[in-house]
Write a protein that holds these residues in place. Structure first.
Motif, PDB file in Angstrom:
ATOM      1  N   MET A 147       0.669  -1.063   0.189  1.00 22.86           N
ATOM      2  CA  MET A 147      -0.160   0.220   0.495  1.00 22.86           C
ATOM      3  C   MET A 147       0.975   0.868   0.080  1.00 22.86           C
ATOM      4  O   MET A 147       1.951   1.247   0.440  1.00 22.86           O
ATOM      5  CB  MET A 147      -1.088   0.159   1.268  1.00 22.86           C
ATOM      6  N   GLU A 148       0.055   2.032  -0.590  1.00 25.67           N
ATOM      7  CA  GLU A 148       1.179   3.769  -0.391  1.00 25.67           C
ATOM      8  C   GLU A 148       1.145   4.075   0.922  1.00 25.67           C
ATOM      9  O   GLU A 148       0.325   3.558   1.714  1.00 25.67           O
ATOM     10  CB  GLU A 148      -0.116   4.440  -1.166  1.00 25.67           C
ATOM     11  N   ARG A 149       1.863   4.541   1.549  1.00 24.58           N
ATOM     12  CA  ARG A 149       1.868   5.147   2.951  1.00 24.58           C
ATOM     13  C   ARG A 149       0.783   5.602   3.500  1.00 24.58           C
ATOM     14  O   ARG A 149       0.591   5.234   4.847  1.00 24.58           O
ATOM     15  CB  ARG A 149       3.321   6.159   3.650  1.00 24.58           C
ATOM     16  N   GLY A 150       0.517   6.401   3.251  1.00 27.20           N
ATOM     17  CA  GLY A 150      -0.435   7.504   3.544  1.00 27.20           C
ATOM     18  C   GLY A 150      -1.628   6.371   3.705  1.00 27.20           C
ATOM     19  O   GLY A 150      -2.589   6.616   4.934  1.00 27.20           O
ATOM     20  N   GLU A 151      -2.020   5.619   2.297  1.00 29.09           N
ATOM     21  CA  GLU A 151      -3.176   4.677   2.192  1.00 29.09           C
ATOM     22  C   GLU A 151      -3.073   3.521   3.852  1.00 29.09           C
ATOM     23  O   GLU A 151      -3.951   2.747   4.812  1.00 29.09           O
ATOM     24  CB  GLU A 151      -3.025   3.761   1.465  1.00 29.09           C
ATOM     25  N   ARG A 152      -2.147   3.247   4.212  1.00 28.58           N
ATOM     26  CA  ARG A 152      -1.529   2.546   4.549  1.00 28.58           C
ATOM     27  C   ARG A 152      -2.031   2.924   6.429  1.00 28.58           C
ATOM     28  O   ARG A 152      -2.002   1.951   7.682  1.00 28.58           O
ATOM     29  CB  ARG A 152      -0.423   1.840   4.616  1.00 28.58           C
ATOM     30  N   ASP A 154      -3.693   5.799   7.196  1.00 24.71           N
ATOM     31  CA  ASP A 154      -5.456   5.799   7.056  1.00 24.71           C
ATOM     32  C   ASP A 154      -6.124   3.985   8.157  1.00 24.71           C
ATOM     33  O   ASP A 154      -6.213   3.924   8.729  1.00 24.71           O
ATOM     34  CB  ASP A 154      -5.733   6.014   6.581  1.00 24.71           C
ATOM     35  N   TYR A 155      -5.783   2.719   6.918  1.00 22.61           N
ATOM     36  CA  TYR A 155      -5.311   1.551   7.022  1.00 22.61           C
ATOM     37  C   TYR A 155      -5.523   1.313   8.609  1.00 22.61           C
ATOM     38  O   TYR A 155      -6.047   0.837   9.674  1.00 22.61           O
ATOM     39  CB  TYR A 155      -5.250   0.792   6.198  1.00 22.61           C
ATOM     40  N   TRP A 156      -4.564   1.145   8.568  1.00 21.40           N
ATOM     41  CA  TRP A 156      -4.501   0.674  10.826  1.00 21.40           C
ATOM     42  C   TRP A 156      -4.895   1.888  11.404  1.00 21.40           C
ATOM     43  O   TRP A 156      -5.962   0.878  12.722  1.00 21.40           O
ATOM     44  CB  TRP A 156      -3.127   1.633  11.366  1.00 21.40           C
ATOM     45  N   GLU A 158      -7.679   3.641  11.307  1.00 19.98           N
ATOM     46  CA  GLU A 158      -8.911   3.121  10.911  1.00 19.98           C
ATOM     47  C   GLU A 158      -9.297   1.552  11.801  1.00 19.98           C
ATOM     48  O   GLU A 158     -10.346   0.917  12.962  1.00 19.98           O
ATOM     49  CB  GLU A 158      -9.313   2.815   9.726  1.00 19.98           C
TER      50      GLU A 158
END
Lengths: 260, 135
Positions: A147-152, A154-156, A158
């Motif tokens: 995943m792209e850093r920001g996306e990852r 956000d994932y965690w 959440e």
């Protein structure tokens, strides 16, 4: 396979080499942790398989700590999978259990469980029953790493925001034995507030588990809100492996982080 | 050496989570959520995880207490029940049954809670009945 385990456990009990065998029993329509002292009871022994392989695993090594401490005069047999053996090793390293007081009886996990767990070694070194299947790699971690850093991030965030602060991940953990818990320390987290701080609460635990987690996955199973804790701790395994050449649960010594 | 795991149901709320209480040499030492329970599938909330701490807690009341001259004093059940019944009668007689309220508990069984609300509604004559598990 289970018949082999029963026979070996019976042999151990009858020989008098052990005074109790900590395993799982089928009773009251459920699968429960049980200390076998009478070989006759072994007929109801269970490996922790209900509807599918390993769906009723319990942290037996954690329970053994208190039993063994209360009865230092006794030697105990214990039912172990690969992950249980890793926790035993860690508990020996940390002087929570004495290897002279423990006789592990190991068995291998089947293909489907090894796959579901993405287990590096789905069998104990001392494996006396079942067929060894090969280890798996951490595909869940690779997926998140892609995943792209920001996306990852956000994932965690959440995932962590779902936490209800039940402390189940700590309470079920076979290698959580500290008298003073980081997650009960006001210096590290806000202890008497809710909801827990995101992502601090989980990162404090994650950092504390570095060098100790044995990838048994029981925390993830105990989590009422489904936080993918096992993937988080697998990532920590990967970091400890690459940065410190230390394999959590497999190395014979305490982790290098203990010197800090 | 005696280690047993006793299957039981959580007394904190109405969900009915199952767990084992670990009993080592007669002392309750731990709570293990039951993985094969269809209700909670090996999970618990923070209250459930800590049930073993209250079971044998020395702070737990084992005898009824009656406040006399501002001090809580131990009493036997006969005296405590007589006192409660006469006070309930007195209040209901003076201000009517709706001046009383009843709080039931998740630590009672289903049947005990049924009797309790029956006592409030049919016995005393009020609908002022609630339950601690209104989370």
């Amino acid at each position: 396979m289970i018949e082999t385990v029963k026979a070996k456990a019976k042999e151990l009990l009858e020989s008098g080499n052990i005074q109790g065998f900590l395993g799982l029993i089928e009773k009251n329509g459920h699968i429960a942790p049980h200390l076998f002292t009478d070989p006759v009871e072994l007929q109801a022994l269970n490996l922790g398989d209900r509807e599918k392989a390993g769906d009723a695993r319990y942290p037996l090594t954690k329970y053994l700590i208190q039993i063994a401490k209360a009865h230092p005069e006794h030697i105990f047999g214990i039912l172990v999978r690969g992950c249980d053996e890793r926790s035993l090793k860690t508990l020996y390293n940390w002087n929570q259990l004495d290897p002279n007081q423990v006789v592990p009886l190991g068995f291998a996990c089947p293909e489907e469980l090894a796959e579901a767990c993405e287990c590096l070694q789905p069998y104990p070194d001392a494996c006396e029953a079942g067929e060894k299947v090969s280890g798996r790699s951490f595909e869940g971690v690779a997926k998140l790493d892609a995943m792209e850093r920001g996306e990852r991030f956000d994932y965690w965030n959440e995932q962590f925001s779902k936490c209800i602060k039940c402390y189940g991940c700590r309470d079920v953990c076979p290698v959580c034995f500290c008298n003073e818990c980081s997650l009960a320390s006001d210096d590290l987290i806000q202890t008497k507030t809710f909801p827990p701080e995101t992502p601090l609460f989980h990162l404090v635990r994650a950092v504390h588990m570095a060098g100790r987690c044995v990838d048994c996955g029981l925390c993830e199973q105990a989590c009422p809100v489904g936080i993918p804790l096992r993937t988080l701790y697998k990532k920590i395994y990967a970091i400890m492996d690459s940065e410190f050449d230390y394999q959590m649960g497999y190395s014979e010594e305490k982790s290098p982080l203990n010197l800090l | 050496m005696n280690y047993t795991t006793a299957l039981t149901t959580c007394t904190y709320c109405g969900c009915g989570c199952n767990f084992y209480l670990e009993v080592l040499d007669g002392k309750v030492i731990g709570t293990i959520p039951c993985k094969t329970s269809p209700t909670n599938e090996g999970k618990l909330c923070i209250k459930g995880w800590n049930v073993h701490e209250f079971v044998q807690n020395p702070k737990r009341l084992t005898k009824p207490l009656i406040r006399k001259n501002g001090q809580l004093l131990e009493a036997d059940w006969e005296e405590a029940l007589d006192f409660t019944a006469s006070k309930l009668k007195e209040i209901a007689g003076k201000d009517g049954p709706d001046s009383l309220a009843f709080l039931a508990s998740a630590k009672l069984s289903n049947e005990e809670n049924y009797i309790y609300q029956k006592f409030a509604r049919a016995g005393v004559g009020t609908n002022n009945i609630d339950h601690c598990a209104r989370l």
